[in-house]
Design an enzyme around this catalytic site. Structure first.
Site, PDB file in Angstrom:
ATOM      1  N   HIS A   1      -9.581   1.882   0.707  1.00 28.10           N
ATOM      2  CA  HIS A   1      -9.492   0.728   1.590  1.00 28.10           C
ATOM      3  C   HIS A   1     -10.597   0.716   2.652  1.00 28.10           C
ATOM      4  O   HIS A   1     -10.333   0.466   3.829  1.00 28.10           O
ATOM      5  CB  HIS A   1      -8.112   0.707   2.244  1.00 28.10           C
ATOM      6  CG  HIS A   1      -7.606  -0.663   2.557  1.00 28.10           C
ATOM      7  ND1 HIS A   1      -8.283  -1.513   3.390  1.00 28.10           N
ATOM      8  CD2 HIS A   1      -6.507  -1.326   2.150  1.00 28.10           C
ATOM      9  CE1 HIS A   1      -7.602  -2.641   3.498  1.00 28.10           C
ATOM     10  NE2 HIS A   1      -6.521  -2.557   2.741  1.00 28.10           N
TER      11      HIS A   1
ATOM     12  N   HIS B   1       0.800  -1.228   0.000  1.00 35.25           N
ATOM     13  CA  HIS B   1       0.000   0.000   0.000  1.00 35.25           C
ATOM     14  C   HIS B   1       0.837   1.285   0.000  1.00 35.25           C
ATOM     15  O   HIS B   1       0.553   2.226   0.757  1.00 35.25           O
ATOM     16  CB  HIS B   1      -0.965  -0.001   1.193  1.00 35.25           C
ATOM     17  CG  HIS B   1      -1.990  -1.093   1.153  1.00 35.25           C
ATOM     18  ND1 HIS B   1      -2.509  -1.593  -0.017  1.00 35.25           N
ATOM     19  CD2 HIS B   1      -2.605  -1.808   2.155  1.00 35.25           C
ATOM     20  CE1 HIS B   1      -3.398  -2.538   0.249  1.00 35.25           C
ATOM     21  NE2 HIS B   1      -3.465  -2.705   1.560  1.00 35.25           N
TER      22      HIS B   1
ATOM     23  N   GLU C   1     -11.319  -3.955  -2.650  1.00 34.26           N
ATOM     24  CA  GLU C   1     -10.430  -2.897  -3.126  1.00 34.26           C
ATOM     25  C   GLU C   1     -10.251  -3.046  -4.636  1.00 34.26           C
ATOM     26  O   GLU C   1      -9.605  -3.984  -5.084  1.00 34.26           O
ATOM     27  CB  GLU C   1      -9.078  -3.012  -2.433  1.00 34.26           C
ATOM     28  CG  GLU C   1      -9.159  -2.995  -0.922  1.00 34.26           C
ATOM     29  CD  GLU C   1      -8.024  -3.809  -0.276  1.00 34.26           C
ATOM     30  OE1 GLU C   1      -6.845  -3.540  -0.564  1.00 34.26           O
ATOM     31  OE2 GLU C   1      -8.328  -4.717   0.507  1.00 34.26           O
TER      32      GLU C   1
HETATM   33  C1  BGC Z   1      -4.163  -6.571   2.219  1.00 33.08           C
HETATM   34  C2  BGC Z   1      -4.028  -7.289   3.526  1.00 33.08           C
HETATM   35  C3  BGC Z   1      -3.654  -6.275   4.546  1.00 33.08           C
HETATM   36  C4  BGC Z   1      -4.729  -5.233   4.591  1.00 33.08           C
HETATM   37  C5  BGC Z   1      -4.461  -4.142   5.588  1.00 33.08           C
HETATM   38  C6  BGC Z   1      -5.260  -5.571   2.347  1.00 33.08           C
HETATM   39  O1  BGC Z   1      -5.417  -4.878   1.164  1.00 33.08           O
HETATM   40  O2  BGC Z   1      -4.389  -7.446   1.154  1.00 33.08           O
HETATM   41  O3  BGC Z   1      -3.069  -8.316   3.452  1.00 33.08           O
HETATM   42  O4  BGC Z   1      -3.478  -6.845   5.801  1.00 33.08           O
HETATM   43  O5  BGC Z   1      -4.871  -4.660   3.339  1.00 33.08           O
HETATM   44  O6  BGC Z   1      -3.237  -3.663   5.462  1.00 33.08           O
END
Ligand code: BGC
Length: 382
Positions: A208, A134, A346
């Site tokens: 998210h 991210h 997402e």
């Molecule tokens: C990821 C997860 C992660 C979460 C929060 C998601 O998009 O795929 O693995 O723990 O985001 O960070």
């Protein structure tokens, strides 16, 4: 009225007007701005509350551009807040779960925290084992975005913009990003993402939000019925990096082509399910022939009657079942966020695309405009 009494009445009226402007009761069809706290270095953070004509509400903060709350009706018209989040900016400053945030420069993972573009290798910040997740340690979710309210014919709009500098978290080149949220009178949250660059780079933006259609704090989401319009998904390795394979969903717990309860197969003895600790996978959406949005996913909460549809122009969607939530994080109204108490959908390009030449490209060239649209539509069909 005696003079001193008039004085008191006048001061009282003045006080009430002041309060009304700082903490107004949301009026249908309006946007209100309020202070939401400060960052660790003292920057002011705001909260914009967008109330549509029917009184349903979307609140968005300038910190990380996060969707803080979404209050939508159930089948009896009762509003509940269907996303996880925090009561003030300080929660988002400390957050590690990306609640509601705008995620960039690269949503999802980049393997081994590096990629090569036009022969040059870029090394990124590692924040997920060996990988970048991210956008790195200080992704777009940790930035204070500039905000501007816009007039929209079908609801309330908020435009957020942010300049990500050359070298931030190891990514090359300045990137100008604008995200416009529109909260429509039909209870849809439309997110319009755009970005431009002066030199070639990679971009993959998403939101998210963690949803619980029964209302945040109402228990787990295992009984929600999910449909994902995908015939394939991208299996992962132990670091949750796609192996590069596009695997058919047929005869796997990833087959959501017909509506199925999220919990129906989540604990099945399946290698991929074990690697994710539940669902934490990218689905390959059936791409439409035109470039408009298509239906990617539909979630029904049989208990409340709320339905969420996700429409997007993107080729992929990460379905994540809040496997890493452990009850330690305390969110809005003092609610402890426990494992699988929410799900994320997402919309995105596939994880690790910069290292996977066969995946749709995430490269952005100068002169081109990155532009994607995703809409989260809420309803209560009879
Ligand atoms: C990821 C997860 C992660 C979460 C929060 C998601 O998009 O795929 O693995 O723990 O985001 O960070």
């Amino acid at each position: 009225m005696k003079r001193w009494m008039k004085g008191i009445a006048f001061t009282g009226a003045l006080l009430m007007t002041t309060l009304a402007t700082t903490h107004p009761t949301p009026q249908p069809g309006s946007t209100n701005k309020k202070p939401f706290g400060k960052t660790a270095d003292g920057q002011q953070v705001d909260l914009y509350v967008l109330t549509n004509k029917s009184g349903a509400e979307a609140a968005i903060t300038t910190f990380g551009g996060a969707v803080v709350s979404l209050k939508v009706p159930d089948r009896n018209g009762k509003l509940a807040d269907v996303v996880l989040g925090y009561d003030s900016a300080e929660g988002y400053v400390a957050d590690k779960s990306y609640f509601g945030a705008l995620v960039g420069r690269y949503g999802n993972r980049i393997g081994h925290a590096q990629f090569t573009l036009d022969g040059k290798t870029y090394t990124l910040a590692k924040n997920n084992g060996e990988n970048t997740l991210h956008g790195g340690i200080k992704g777009f979710n940790k930035a204070v975005w500039s905000a501007k309210t816009l007039s929209a014919k079908d609801g309330q709009s908020l435009e957020l913009s942010y300049l990500s500098n050359d070298g931030d978290e190891g990514f090359p080149v300045d990137l100008k990003v604008t995200v416009t949220y529109t909260w429509t009178d039909a209870n849809a949250l439309k997110i319009d993402y755009s970005a431009t660059t002066d030199k070639k780079t990679v971009v993959n933006l998403t939101n998210h939000s963690y949803f619980n259609l029964g209302g945040q704090g109402s228990g787990d989401i295992l009984g929600h019925q999910l449909m994902i319009a995908a015939d394939k998904f991208t299996p992962v390795d132990a670091g949750l990096i796609p192996t590069g394979e596009l695997r058919e969903v047929t005869n796997t717990p990833f087959d959501f082509r017909k509506p199925t309860a999220i919990g129906a197969r989540i604990d099945q003895d399946d290698e991929q399910m074990k690697l994710g600790g539940g669902y934490d996978h990218n689905f390959v959406l059936r791409m439409p022939m035109d470039r408009g949005q298509s239906l990617a996913a539909r979630v029904v909460d049989p208990a409340s009657g709320r339905v969420l549809e996700v429409w997007t122009t993107e080729p992929g969607i990460q379905f994540y079942t809040g496997n890493f939530l452990d009850g330690e994080t305390i969110g809005k109204g003092g609610v402890a966020y426990t494992k699988r108490s929410a799900f994320c959908l997402e919309t995105q390009h596939f994880p690790d695309s910069p290292n996977k030449p066969k995946f749709p490209s995430t490269a952005l060239s100068p002169g081109a405009r990155y532009h994607t649209i995703t809409t989260y539509k809420f309803s209560t069909p009879k």
